[in-house]
Write a protein that holds these residues in place. Structure first.
Motif, PDB file in Angstrom:
ATOM      1  N   PRO A 209      24.988 -18.329 -13.206  1.00 61.24           N
ATOM      2  CA  PRO A 209      25.321 -18.816 -14.548  1.00 61.24           C
ATOM      3  C   PRO A 209      26.710 -18.386 -15.017  1.00 61.24           C
ATOM      4  N   PHE A 210      27.098 -17.121 -14.774  1.00 57.04           N
ATOM      5  CA  PHE A 210      28.452 -16.700 -15.154  1.00 57.04           C
ATOM      6  C   PHE A 210      29.498 -17.496 -14.389  1.00 57.04           C
ATOM      7  N   PHE A 211      29.279 -17.676 -13.088  1.00 57.89           N
ATOM      8  CA  PHE A 211      30.230 -18.423 -12.258  1.00 57.89           C
ATOM      9  C   PHE A 211      30.341 -19.870 -12.733  1.00 57.89           C
ATOM     10  N   CYS A 212      29.199 -20.517 -12.953  1.00 58.96           N
ATOM     11  CA  CYS A 212      29.206 -21.931 -13.342  1.00 58.96           C
ATOM     12  C   CYS A 212      29.821 -22.127 -14.724  1.00 58.96           C
ATOM     13  N   TYR A 213      29.537 -21.210 -15.642  1.00 57.70           N
ATOM     14  CA  TYR A 213      30.108 -21.313 -16.985  1.00 57.70           C
ATOM     15  C   TYR A 213      31.632 -21.225 -16.943  1.00 57.70           C
ATOM     16  N   LEU A 214      32.152 -20.240 -16.238  1.00 53.69           N
ATOM     17  CA  LEU A 214      33.602 -20.061 -16.173  1.00 53.69           C
ATOM     18  C   LEU A 214      34.269 -21.162 -15.371  1.00 53.69           C
ATOM     19  N   LEU A 215      33.605 -21.608 -14.295  1.00 55.04           N
ATOM     20  CA  LEU A 215      34.163 -22.718 -13.514  1.00 55.04           C
ATOM     21  C   LEU A 215      34.184 -23.989 -14.348  1.00 55.04           C
ATOM     22  N   GLY A 216      33.092 -24.238 -15.073  1.00 55.52           N
ATOM     23  CA  GLY A 216      33.053 -25.412 -15.939  1.00 55.52           C
ATOM     24  C   GLY A 216      34.120 -25.352 -17.015  1.00 55.52           C
ATOM     25  N   LYS A 217      34.380 -24.159 -17.515  1.00 52.09           N
ATOM     26  CA  LYS A 217      35.430 -23.993 -18.520  1.00 52.09           C
ATOM     27  C   LYS A 217      36.799 -24.330 -17.932  1.00 52.09           C
ATOM     28  N   CYS A 218      37.024 -23.930 -16.694  1.00 47.04           N
ATOM     29  CA  CYS A 218      38.285 -24.272 -16.012  1.00 47.04           C
ATOM     30  C   CYS A 218      38.410 -25.774 -15.824  1.00 47.04           C
ATOM     31  N   PHE A 219      37.308 -26.421 -15.440  1.00 50.84           N
ATOM     32  CA  PHE A 219      37.316 -27.875 -15.279  1.00 50.84           C
ATOM     33  C   PHE A 219      37.658 -28.571 -16.596  1.00 50.84           C
ATOM     34  N   LYS A 220      37.074 -28.086 -17.701  1.00 53.99           N
ATOM     35  CA  LYS A 220      37.305 -28.697 -19.008  1.00 53.99           C
ATOM     36  C   LYS A 220      38.774 -28.577 -19.434  1.00 53.99           C
ATOM     37  N   LYS A 221      39.389 -27.479 -19.053  1.00 53.51           N
ATOM     38  CA  LYS A 221      40.795 -27.275 -19.404  1.00 53.51           C
ATOM     39  C   LYS A 221      41.735 -28.065 -18.500  1.00 53.51           C
ATOM     40  N   GLY A 222      41.194 -28.524 -17.359  1.00 51.95           N
ATOM     41  CA  GLY A 222      41.997 -29.299 -16.427  1.00 51.95           C
ATOM     42  C   GLY A 222      42.565 -28.447 -15.316  1.00 51.95           C
ATOM     43  N   LEU A 223      42.216 -28.787 -14.083  1.00 51.78           N
ATOM     44  CA  LEU A 223      42.646 -27.974 -12.945  1.00 51.78           C
ATOM     45  C   LEU A 223      44.101 -28.209 -12.551  1.00 51.78           C
ATOM     46  N   LYS A 224      44.802 -29.064 -13.296  1.00 55.22           N
ATOM     47  CA  LYS A 224      46.232 -29.245 -13.048  1.00 55.22           C
ATOM     48  C   LYS A 224      47.075 -28.562 -14.119  1.00 55.22           C
ATOM     49  N   GLY A 225      46.415 -27.858 -15.007  1.00 51.85           N
ATOM     50  CA  GLY A 225      47.148 -27.204 -16.091  1.00 51.85           C
ATOM     51  C   GLY A 225      46.565 -25.864 -16.435  1.00 51.85           C
ATOM     52  N   LYS A 226      46.090 -25.725 -17.700  1.00 51.16           N
ATOM     53  CA  LYS A 226      45.549 -24.455 -18.171  1.00 51.16           C
ATOM     54  C   LYS A 226      44.338 -24.002 -17.374  1.00 51.16           C
ATOM     55  N   LEU A 228      43.740 -24.376 -14.184  1.00 51.33           N
ATOM     56  CA  LEU A 228      44.148 -23.745 -12.921  1.00 51.33           C
ATOM     57  C   LEU A 228      44.656 -22.325 -13.166  1.00 51.33           C
ATOM     58  N   VAL A 229      45.395 -22.150 -14.257  1.00 57.22           N
ATOM     59  CA  VAL A 229      45.891 -20.816 -14.602  1.00 57.22           C
ATOM     60  C   VAL A 229      44.722 -19.874 -14.879  1.00 57.22           C
ATOM     61  N   LEU A 230      43.739 -20.359 -15.657  1.00 54.40           N
ATOM     62  CA  LEU A 230      42.567 -19.538 -15.963  1.00 54.40           C
ATOM     63  C   LEU A 230      41.796 -19.203 -14.695  1.00 54.40           C
ATOM     64  N   LEU A 231      41.652 -20.186 -13.802  1.00 58.86           N
ATOM     65  CA  LEU A 231      40.936 -19.950 -12.551  1.00 58.86           C
ATOM     66  C   LEU A 231      41.628 -18.873 -11.721  1.00 58.86           C
ATOM     67  N   ALA A 232      42.951 -18.937 -11.660  1.00 54.41           N
ATOM     68  CA  ALA A 232      43.710 -17.940 -10.904  1.00 54.41           C
ATOM     69  C   ALA A 232      43.551 -16.546 -11.530  1.00 54.41           C
ATOM     70  N   LYS A 233      43.602 -16.488 -12.862  1.00 49.19           N
ATOM     71  CA  LYS A 233      43.427 -15.205 -13.542  1.00 49.19           C
ATOM     72  C   LYS A 233      42.034 -14.618 -13.302  1.00 49.19           C
ATOM     73  N   LEU A 234      41.025 -15.483 -13.357  1.00 46.15           N
ATOM     74  CA  LEU A 234      39.656 -15.030 -13.136  1.00 46.15           C
ATOM     75  C   LEU A 234      39.474 -14.515 -11.708  1.00 46.15           C
ATOM     76  N   ALA A 235      40.019 -15.262 -10.754  1.00 47.31           N
ATOM     77  CA  ALA A 235      39.914 -14.841  -9.353  1.00 47.31           C
ATOM     78  C   ALA A 235      40.596 -13.494  -9.146  1.00 47.31           C
ATOM     79  N   GLY A 236      41.765 -13.331  -9.744  1.00 45.67           N
ATOM     80  CA  GLY A 236      42.482 -12.062  -9.625  1.00 45.67           C
ATOM     81  C   GLY A 236      41.723 -10.913 -10.276  1.00 45.67           C
ATOM     82  N   THR A 237      41.129 -11.202 -11.433  1.00 40.99           N
ATOM     83  CA  THR A 237      40.366 -10.174 -12.140  1.00 40.99           C
ATOM     84  C   THR A 237      39.173  -9.706 -11.317  1.00 40.99           C
ATOM     85  N   VAL A 238      38.468 -10.653 -10.707  1.00 34.67           N
ATOM     86  CA  VAL A 238      37.309 -10.306  -9.887  1.00 34.67           C
ATOM     87  C   VAL A 238      37.735  -9.485  -8.674  1.00 34.67           C
ATOM     88  N   LEU A 239      38.799  -9.910  -8.011  1.00 29.01           N
ATOM     89  CA  LEU A 239      39.272  -9.181  -6.826  1.00 29.01           C
ATOM     90  C   LEU A 239      39.700  -7.759  -7.177  1.00 29.01           C
TER      91      LEU A 239
END
Length: 517
Positions: A209-226, A228-239
Motif C-alpha cells: 500500500p505505501f509503494f502503490c500510494y507513492l507510485l500512484g502519486k508520481c503517476f498523477k504528477k506526471g513521469l515526465k516532470g514533477k 519523475l523528480v519525486l520518484l527519484a527522491k523517493l528512491a534515493g530516500t529508501v536507498l
C-alpha cells in the motif's frame, strides 16, 4: 486548550490501563528451558551487548541460535543494544553472557516493562495523538480525544505489548509514516516506513500500500516532470535509509546473507506456524485460512512444500491485487488507510509463517479508520483480540483480557454510538447497495441484520471465551477450544476481507482528500 486537556486525560487513562496490565504475568514466566518472548527480548540484549556485531546473527559457542537466536532486522538489534547498555548500568547480572539466561526478578521485570512504556510514550502514543488531531472532518476534530481513547484502549495491542511482552516500535513508526504522508511529507513518510520495516520484517504486510500510494502519486504528477523528480527522491530516500540501517553489516556479503536467512528462515519450514500442519501437531492455532482448512484437509500431506509456497503466494497476491491496483490508479490518503487494512489482512489469512500476533498488523490500520466506520472497526478489533485468546490464556492473561475487552466495547459504544451506525451509508456501502438495487431485496432491513449478526458474534466469542477458560478440553481433542477460536476468528476475518475490498472498489469519492497535482 480544552482539547489538549481532554487529550491529557485520555493519555493518562491509557497509561493507567497499560500499567495495570503490566503488573500481571508475561510470556514464558517461570517456564524453562525456553521461557518465552520476554526472555527472547532479554537474551537479545545479552547477545548484542556482549558480542561483536559480526556475531549477532551467526551460530557460535557464545550465541546458540536455537535459543532465541536474533531473527529480526538490524534496528531491533540496535534497540536491544541500547536497552542492554542501560541494563548493564543498573545491574550487570541482567545481561551477563551465559549466566543471565532465564533471569527473572521483580527489579528486572520492572526494567523490562519500563522499556516498553518508554517506547510507547516516545513513538506509538504521540503518533496516535497527532493522527487524531490531523483528521480533516469537522466532527472528527471535535472527537479527537475520544477517537484517541478508542485507539489507545484497543486491548489486543495492550495485552500483547504490556502483557505478553513486545515493543510497539514498528507499528508506531508505520503510524508516523501515515501521519507524514497525510501532510504531504512524502520523503519523511518514506524514512519512517523504512525504519519500521528495518525494525520488523512483518511490516512487509504494509509495504505494497505505501509503494502503490507513492507510485500512484508520481503517476498523477506526471513521469515526465514533477512525478519523475519525486520518484527519484523517493528512491534515493529508501536507498539511503536502508544503507544507514545496514551499514555495520554492509562490509561483508556473507553477513548480509546470514541476516536475510535469519529474517526469512525458509529452511525451518515454510508453514511452521500452523500453516499447513495437522491440527494435532500445531502448537499455535493461527486464525488464518490454512490452519482452519487443516481441520478438514491435511494439506501438508496432500501437496509438496514447493507447491505449498506457490499456492500461498498466488492466493495472497490475488487477494491483495484489487486494492493495490485501485490505490495506484486513484491514490488518496483514505484509499491508503483502507488498503493497509485489506493488504495486511490478505497477508495474515493467506501467507506463510504467520504468528497469531500478526493480526495486530491489521488491527492498527483498522484503528485509523475507526472514526469513518466505527461499527465495523469496533467489531473487527474485538474479533482480533478474541483471536489472541489461546496465547493470552497460555500467558496467564485471562483477567486482563476479561477486563479490557468489555471496557473497550463500552468506550466505543459511548464514543461513537456504534449500534446506530449500521446503515449502508454508515458502513460506506451506499454505492455498492445502489449497484445492487433491484437485485437484493433485503437491503431495506440491512441495519437490523448487521446488528443481529454483531450481537450473535459477540455472544459466540463470549461463550467460547468462557468455555476456553473454565472447562478442560476432552482428552481425545486437547486442542478443541484453541482450534474453535481460530476457525471462528478466521471466518470473521474472511468476511471482513470481502467487506473492506467492497468498500475500496466501490469508493469513488475519496472524501476529504486533497487533490494530488
Amino acid at each position: 486548550m480544552e482539547k489538549w486537556s481532554l487529550m491529557t486525560v485520555t493519555v493518562l487513562l491509557a497509561l493507567t490501563v497499560r500499567w495495570a496490565v503490566s503488573l500481571g504475568s508475561y510470556s514464558g514466566a517461570g517456564k524453562p528451558p525456553m521461557y518465552g518472548d520476554y526472555e527472547a527480548q532479554r537474551h537479545w540484549q545479552e547477545i548484542t551487548y556482549n558480542l561483536p556485531i559480526r556475531q549477532w546473527y551467526f551460530n557460535t559457542s557464545d550465541n546458540n541460535l536455537q535459543y532465541w537466536g536474533l531473527d529480526y532486522p538490524p534496528l531491533t538489534a540496535y534497540h536491544s543494544f541500547v536497552c542492554a547498555y542501560i541494563a548493564k548500568l543498573i545491574n550487570p547480572d541482567w545481561v551477563a553472557l551465559h549466566t543471565s539466561r532465564g533471569y527473572e526478578s521483580q527489579p528486572h521485570k520492572l526494567f523490562m516493562r519500563t522499556t516498553v512504556f518508554v517506547a510507547d510514550l516516545l513513538v506509538y502514543i504521540p503518533a496516535v495523538i497527532l493522527y487524531c488531531f490531523s483528521l480533516k472532518e469537522t466532527s472528527a476534530k471535535k472527537k479527537a480525544s475520544t477517537c484517541a481513547l478508542c485507539i489507545l484502549l484497543y486491548p489486543g495491542l495492550i495485552l500483547i505489548d504490556h502483557g505478553h511482552f513486545q515493543y510497539p516500535l514498528s507499528l508506531g513508526l508505520a503510524l508516523w509514516a501515515v501521519l507524514c504522508l497525510s501532510h504531504d511529507w512524502d520523503l519523511l513518510g518514506s524514512v519512517a516506513f523504512c525504519l519500521a520495516l528495518n525494525y520488523k520484517q512483518m511490516e512487509l504486510y504494509h509495504s505494497l500500500p505505501f509503494f502503490c500510494y507513492l507510485l500512484g502519486k508520481c503517476f498523477k504528477k506526471g513521469l515526465k516532470g514533477k512525478g519523475l523528480v519525486l520518484l527519484a527522491k523517493l528512491a534515493g530516500t529508501v536507498l539511503v535509509s536502508f544503507a544507514a540501517c545496514w551499514l555495520p553489516f554492509g562490509t561483508d556479503v556473507e553477513q548480509i546473507m546470514q541476516v536475510l536467512r535469519r529474517l526469512f528462515p525458509i529452511d525451518r519450514g515454510l508453514f511452521e506456524a500452523c500453516m499447513f500442519s495437522s491440527p494435532t501437531h500445531c502448537p499455535d492455532k493461527v486464525a488464518n485460512i490454512w490452519c482452519s482448512l487443516s481441520v478438514l484437509i491435511k494439506i501438508k500431506n496432500v501437496i509438496s512444500p514447493r507447491t505449498q509456497l506457490k499456492l500461498s503466494f498466488a492466493v495472497t497476491f490475488l487477494s491483495l491485487l484489487p486494492a493495490c491496483i485501485k490505490l495506484t490508479v486513484q491514490p488518496s490518503l483514505r484509499g491508503l488507510k483502507f488498503a493497509l487494512v485489506s493488504c495486511a489482512l490478505s497477508f495474515f489469512l493467506f501467507s506463510f509463517q504467520v504468528h497469531e500476533k500478526s493480526i495486530l498488523l491489521v488491527s492498527v490500520p483498522v484503528c485509523l479508520i475507526i472514526n469513518e466506520i466505527p461499527f465495523m472497526a469496533t467489531w473487527f478489533l474485538l474479533v482480533s483480540t478474541f483471536s489472541l485468546l489461546p496465547l493470552l490464556l497460555k500467558d496467564g492473561l485471562l483477567l486482563p483480557y476479561a477486563a479490557t475487552t468489555p471496557a473497550f466495547l463500552a468506550v466505543c459504544l459511548a464514543s461513537f454510538s456504534i449500534l446506530d451506525k449500521t446503515s449502508a451509508e454508515d458502513l460506506q456501502l451506499k454505492a455498492f447497495s445502489l449497484s445492487l438495487k433491484g437485485y437484493v431485496s433485503w437491503f431495506k432491513s440491512f441495519p437490523r441484520i448487521v446488528r443481529s449478526l454483531f450481537l450473535l458474534s459477540l455472544s459466540l466469542m463470549g461463550a467460547l471465551s468462557v468455555l476456553s477458560a473454565a472447562l478442560p478440553p476432552p482428552q481425545r481433542l486437547p486442542d478443541l477450544f484453541p482450534l474453535a477460536v481460530a476457525v471462528v476468528s478466521c471466518l470473521h476475518f474472511l468476511l471482513f476481507l470481502v467487506y473492506f475490498n467492497v468498500v475500496i472498489l466501490w469508493d469513488s469519492k475519496n472524501r476529504g482528500q486533497k487533490k494530488i497535482s
